[in-house]
Design a protein around this motif. Structure first.
Motif, short mmCIF file in Angstrom:
data_model
loop_
_atom_site.label_atom_id
_atom_site.label_comp_id
_atom_site.label_asym_id
_atom_site.label_seq_id
_atom_site.Cartn_x
_atom_site.Cartn_y
_atom_site.Cartn_z
N VAL A 172 -2.05 5.26 1.35
CA VAL A 172 -1.29 5.77 1.40
C VAL A 172 0.12 5.09 1.57
N ASN A 173 0.74 4.08 1.28
CA ASN A 173 2.34 3.98 1.63
C ASN A 173 2.92 4.49 2.41
N VAL A 174 3.55 4.20 3.14
CA VAL A 174 4.70 5.22 3.66
C VAL A 174 5.90 5.10 4.11
N ASP A 175 5.97 3.58 3.60
CA ASP A 175 7.39 2.91 3.35
C ASP A 175 8.77 3.72 2.57
N THR A 176 10.17 4.05 3.32
CA THR A 176 11.39 4.61 2.31
C THR A 176 11.12 3.69 1.83
N GLY A 177 12.32 4.18 0.81
CA GLY A 177 12.48 3.32 -0.09
C GLY A 177 11.64 2.86 -1.31
N GLY A 178 12.19 1.72 -2.45
CA GLY A 178 11.55 1.47 -3.57
C GLY A 178 9.56 0.71 -3.32
N ASP A 179 9.42 0.53 -4.30
CA ASP A 179 7.99 0.39 -3.64
C ASP A 179 7.35 -1.21 -4.03
N GLU A 180 9.19 -2.20 -4.15
CA GLU A 180 8.94 -3.23 -4.73
C GLU A 180 8.19 -4.09 -3.34
N LYS A 181 8.72 -3.92 -1.39
CA LYS A 181 8.04 -4.32 -0.50
C LYS A 181 6.61 -4.59 0.00
N PRO A 182 5.79 -2.74 -0.23
CA PRO A 182 4.82 -2.61 -0.76
C PRO A 182 3.51 -3.13 -1.28
N LYS A 183 4.66 -3.41 -2.65
CA LYS A 183 3.30 -4.27 -3.40
C LYS A 183 3.76 -5.14 -3.46
N LYS A 184 4.04 -6.09 -2.94
CA LYS A 184 4.79 -7.47 -3.17
C LYS A 184 3.46 -7.97 -1.69
N PHE A 185 3.46 -7.19 -0.72
CA PHE A 185 2.51 -6.85 0.73
C PHE A 185 0.80 -7.17 0.12
N PHE A 186 0.62 -6.31 -1.07
CA PHE A 186 -0.63 -5.95 -1.66
C PHE A 186 -0.86 -7.77 -2.54
#
Length: 229
Positions: A149-163
């Protein structure tokens, strides 16, 4: 009996040290609640006398011996996993599904779960994500899932890019961007920082937990998962 082998590589030692340093520096506050009540000598109530939440709690506490067996299986690369004392129900933990819709852990009833909270700004989290992906690829099934479970605040763009950047292909993309999930675990005394990993059985009962990274693609990790079944 020989001592549990210590096979963590130099990389993982450095990552683990970074985690401890981050917590010590106050990156995430530590807040530990008191131990759950329920250790009195009165006869246990029946499920008909308890509400659903109380019944779930009682059912999980009854699995204390199972939690101890799972804790004893945590050796080598996963030696930091601690047996839940006592086990507790995590059915109400809330986050978003890969489709972006709200869900709780109860929606995964029937599966053993390895739940991992991570963020893109957390170096140890980033280091262990390919290991979690490999564990899901090898062991993921109708009866087991790694839920990262990603818990970054903000939008989904950054964690999805990391994936995408690191080639994560087996883990589903779960999200909780308000820190409510982390704070819930913090109040339960389970979260000191990131990453946080929880081992939960098919009834939603916490059996073991840890703070910090581990080599989740290791044989030690696979044996730990098998010990729940």
């Amino acid at each position: 009996m020989t001592e549990p082998r210590k096979s963590m590589s130099l990389t993982w030692r450095v990552v683990a040290a970074a985690t401890v340093a981050g917590v010590a520096a106050g990156a995430l506050a530590v807040y530990v609640t008191g131990a759950p009540s329920g250790n009195g000598v009165e006869a246990p109530a029946t499920s008909q006398q308890l509400g659903s939440g109380e019944a779930d709690t009682a059912a999980c506490i009854a699995k204390t011996d199972k939690a101890k067996r799972v804790g004893a299986a945590a050796i080598g690369d996963v030696a930091a996993m601690l047996a839940a004392d006592p086990p507790q129900s995590l059915k109400g933990l809330a986050f978003n599904s890969p489709e972006g819709t709200p869900m709780t852990l109860a929606d995964h009833s029937g599966k053993t779960l390895l739940i991992n909270l991570w963020a893109t700004w957390c170096a140890p989290c980033r280091a262990e994500m390919p290991e979690l992906d490999a564990l899901q690829k090898e062991m993921g099934s109708d009866t087991f899932e790694v839920i990262a479970v990603n818990v970054d605040t903000g939008g989904d763009e950054k964690p999805k890019k990391f994936f995408e950047d690191v080639g994560i292909g087996s883990l589903a993309f779960y999200r909780e961007s308000s820190l409510a999930l982390f704070n819930d675990l913090k109040k339960r005394g389970l979260a000191l920082g990131l990453p946080v990993t929880l081992l939960v059985d098919d009834d939603g009962c916490l059996l073991a937990h840890m703070n910090g990274p581990a080599n989740w693609a290791s044989d030690d990790a696979k044996r730990l998962i098998e010990s729940v079944r």
